[in-house]
Enzyme design. Structure first.
Site, PDB file in Angstrom:
ATOM      1  N   LYS A  81      -9.955 -32.972 -17.970  1.00  0.00           N
ATOM      2  CA  LYS A  81     -11.055 -32.388 -18.745  1.00  0.00           C
ATOM      3  C   LYS A  81     -10.576 -31.339 -19.734  1.00  0.00           C
ATOM      4  CE  LYS A  81     -13.095 -28.525 -16.166  1.00  0.00           C
ATOM      5  NZ  LYS A  81     -14.345 -27.947 -15.702  1.00  0.00           N
ATOM      6  N   ASP A  82      -9.367 -30.824 -19.547  1.00  0.00           N
ATOM      7  CA  ASP A  82      -8.799 -29.852 -20.485  1.00  0.00           C
ATOM      8  C   ASP A  82      -7.945 -30.512 -21.561  1.00  0.00           C
ATOM      9  OD1 ASP A  82      -9.945 -27.737 -19.082  1.00  0.00           O
ATOM     10  OD2 ASP A  82      -8.215 -27.530 -17.756  1.00  0.00           O
ATOM     11  N   ARG A 129     -21.606 -26.174 -21.981  1.00  0.00           N
ATOM     12  CA  ARG A 129     -22.214 -27.297 -21.259  1.00  0.00           C
ATOM     13  C   ARG A 129     -22.978 -26.797 -20.026  1.00  0.00           C
ATOM     14  NH1 ARG A 129     -20.577 -29.420 -16.713  1.00  0.00           N
ATOM     15  NH2 ARG A 129     -18.664 -28.209 -16.743  1.00  0.00           N
ATOM     16  N   ARG A 130     -22.355 -25.891 -19.273  1.00  0.00           N
ATOM     17  CA  ARG A 130     -23.032 -25.334 -18.102  1.00  0.00           C
ATOM     18  C   ARG A 130     -24.188 -24.428 -18.527  1.00  0.00           C
ATOM     19  NH1 ARG A 130     -17.181 -24.439 -15.147  1.00  0.00           N
ATOM     20  NH2 ARG A 130     -17.103 -26.451 -14.071  1.00  0.00           N
ATOM     21  N   ARG A 147     -14.628 -15.862 -17.892  1.00  0.00           N
ATOM     22  CA  ARG A 147     -13.414 -16.680 -18.070  1.00  0.00           C
ATOM     23  C   ARG A 147     -12.380 -16.287 -17.033  1.00  0.00           C
ATOM     24  NH1 ARG A 147     -10.053 -17.694 -22.925  1.00  0.00           N
ATOM     25  NH2 ARG A 147      -9.130 -19.011 -21.340  1.00  0.00           N
ATOM     26  N   THR A 152      -9.797 -15.448 -10.294  1.00  0.00           N
ATOM     27  CA  THR A 152     -10.344 -14.327 -11.063  1.00  0.00           C
ATOM     28  C   THR A 152     -11.867 -14.405 -11.111  1.00  0.00           C
ATOM     29  OG1 THR A 152      -8.384 -14.422 -12.474  1.00  0.00           O
ATOM     30  CG2 THR A 152     -10.266 -13.173 -13.307  1.00  0.00           C
ATOM     31  N   ARG A 153     -12.382 -15.609 -11.326  1.00  0.00           N
ATOM     32  CA  ARG A 153     -13.836 -15.777 -11.438  1.00  0.00           C
ATOM     33  C   ARG A 153     -14.516 -15.445 -10.114  1.00  0.00           C
ATOM     34  NH1 ARG A 153     -14.632 -21.204 -15.232  1.00  0.00           N
ATOM     35  NH2 ARG A 153     -12.582 -21.079 -16.191  1.00  0.00           N
ATOM     36  N   CYS A 240     -14.417 -28.398 -26.706  1.00  0.00           N
ATOM     37  CA  CYS A 240     -15.034 -27.503 -25.735  1.00  0.00           C
ATOM     38  C   CYS A 240     -15.981 -26.535 -26.418  1.00  0.00           C
ATOM     39  CB  CYS A 240     -13.983 -26.763 -24.936  1.00  0.00           C
ATOM     40  SG  CYS A 240     -12.943 -25.739 -25.948  1.00  0.00           S
TER      41      CYS A 240
HETATM   42  N1  LIG Z   1     -12.204 -24.936 -16.924  1.00  0.00           N
HETATM   43  C1  LIG Z   1     -10.915 -24.929 -16.274  1.00  0.00           C
HETATM   44  C2  LIG Z   1     -10.808 -26.052 -15.285  1.00  0.00           C
HETATM   45  N2  LIG Z   1     -10.175 -27.186 -15.614  1.00  0.00           N
HETATM   46  C3  LIG Z   1     -10.265 -28.041 -14.533  1.00  0.00           C
HETATM   47  C4  LIG Z   1     -10.969 -27.402 -13.529  1.00  0.00           C
HETATM   48  C5  LIG Z   1     -11.313 -27.991 -12.231  1.00  0.00           C
HETATM   49  C6  LIG Z   1     -10.518 -29.180 -11.795  1.00  0.00           C
HETATM   50  C7  LIG Z   1     -10.924 -30.477 -12.423  1.00  0.00           C
HETATM   51  O1  LIG Z   1     -11.941 -30.605 -13.115  1.00  0.00           O
HETATM   52  O2  LIG Z   1     -10.176 -31.449 -12.192  1.00  0.00           O
HETATM   53  C8  LIG Z   1     -11.297 -26.119 -13.985  1.00  0.00           C
HETATM   54  C9  LIG Z   1     -11.991 -25.055 -13.242  1.00  0.00           C
HETATM   55  C10 LIG Z   1     -13.497 -25.111 -13.323  1.00  0.00           C
HETATM   56  O3  LIG Z   1     -14.085 -25.620 -14.294  1.00  0.00           O
HETATM   57  O4  LIG Z   1     -14.139 -24.602 -12.384  1.00  0.00           O
END
Ligand SMILES: NCc1[nH]cc(CCC(=O)O)c1CC(=O)O
Length: 306
Positions: A81-82, A129-130, A147, A152-153, A240
């Site tokens: 997703k990144d 999105r959230r 972030r 950290t979150r 994003c």
């Molecule tokens: N945004 C960063 C990120 N990139 C992937 C994940 C979670 C693992 C995944 O989706 O495979 C996360 C943390 C989150 O969104 O809580």
């Protein structure tokens, strides 16, 4: 090929994912020496501004790609997703691993679910999105930026800065933090990020030998489903910095894809859903993108790209 060096970011989640890939590679190729090469990316260094404002998710890949280009590493492990829709020239995805739980997680120390939050409660997430989906379900909430890596979150939540935060279930599960999940925000009602829960392995396209070593780790179903989601995202010019969500799953012999485009400011959500044969993932992605654009997604995508 005697060794495979895995470039990875240094967050606990990134290292877990790289170790997981290393274990899978050692199992598939007992004769290959697999080791981690940890490094820092710009995306990790700049944590005080929303990702959308500093150049997007590609920031998490750049340094790892430079390491591969300079021969300091052979592959890089990412949360799919990144990974931007178009990779830098010369790089390819060699395998997409079997998907973990794709759902988002409602995380709170005082409340069991989104609907239980009191009026005006503070919810932390920097994801547009959230934010768009939170606004749609609960227009009264106060949405606050959040972030940093998963640890950290959670620390900021525990320090009382928020009444609840939204994270990915997959990340919490991998870090042994599943007990923090109060409630799953699951598709198709709540739609996760495109490719959420899937781990991808990137390599230099000319390294045919490496491609052969990665191939056995690829999960065909996850690859088909995330391929459909990413095709939709690409057709919507998703990055994003726009609130796009998508989730595809397999039924008997077909792919089922839900797509969502939202407005983080107003909570307006557009949804579309379609099915297609298993080998038509890309066409399905384009079809759902077209259905969203026909509902007026275009202006939403343009307007929210701030
Ligand atoms: N945004 C960063 C990120 N990139 C992937 C994940 C979670 C693992 C995944 O989706 O495979 C996360 C943390 C989150 O969104 O809580």
């Amino acid at each position: 090929m005697k060794s495979l060096r895995i470039a990875t970011r240094q967050s606990a989640l990134a290292v877990w994912q790289a170790e997981h890939v290393a274990a899978r590679l050692r199992q598939a190729h007992p004769d290959v020496l697999v080791e981690l090469v940890p490094m820092t990316t710009r995306g990790d260094e700049i944590i005080d501004r929303p990702l959308a404002a500093i150049g997007g998710k590609g920031l998490f890949l750049k340094e790892l790609e430079v390491a591969m280009a300079e021969g300091r590493a052979d592959i890089a492990v990412h949360s799919l997703k990144d990974v931007p829709m178009s990779l830098e020239a010369g790089f390819s995805i060699g395998a997409v691993l079997e998907r973990a739980d794709p759902a988002d997680a409602f995380v709170s120390n005082a409340y069991e679910r989104l609907s239980e939050l009191p009026q005006g409660a503070r919810v932390g997430t920097s994801s547009l999105r959230r934010q768009a989906q939170l606004r749609a379900f609960r227009p009264d909430l106060e949405l606050l930026d959040l972030r940093g890596n998963v640890g950290t979150r959670l620390a900021k939540l525990d320090a009382g800065q928020y009444d609840a935060i939204i994270l990915a279930c997959a990340g919490l599960d991998r870090l042994g933090l599943a007990a923090r999940i109060r409630n799953r925000l699951a598709p198709p009602d709540w739609v996760p990020a495109v490719a959420q829960g899937a781990i991808a392995i990137e390599y230099r396209t000319i390294d045919r030998e490496v491609a052969g070593l990665l191939a056995p780790l690829n999960d065909a179903e996850t690859s088909r489903c995330t391929g459909a989601e990413r095709a939709m995202n690409l057709a919507l010019h998703g990055s994003c910095s726009v609130p796009i969500a998508g989730f595809c799953w397999e039924t008997e012999n077909a792919l089922d894809l839900v797509g969502l485009v939202g407005d983080a400011a107003t909570g307006r959500l557009l949804r579309a859903r379609a099915t297609a044969p298993r080998d038509q993932g890309e066409a399905l992605g384009l079809q759902v993108a077209d259905l969203l654009l026909a509902q007026g997604a275009g202006p939403l995508l343009g307007r929210s790209a701030s």
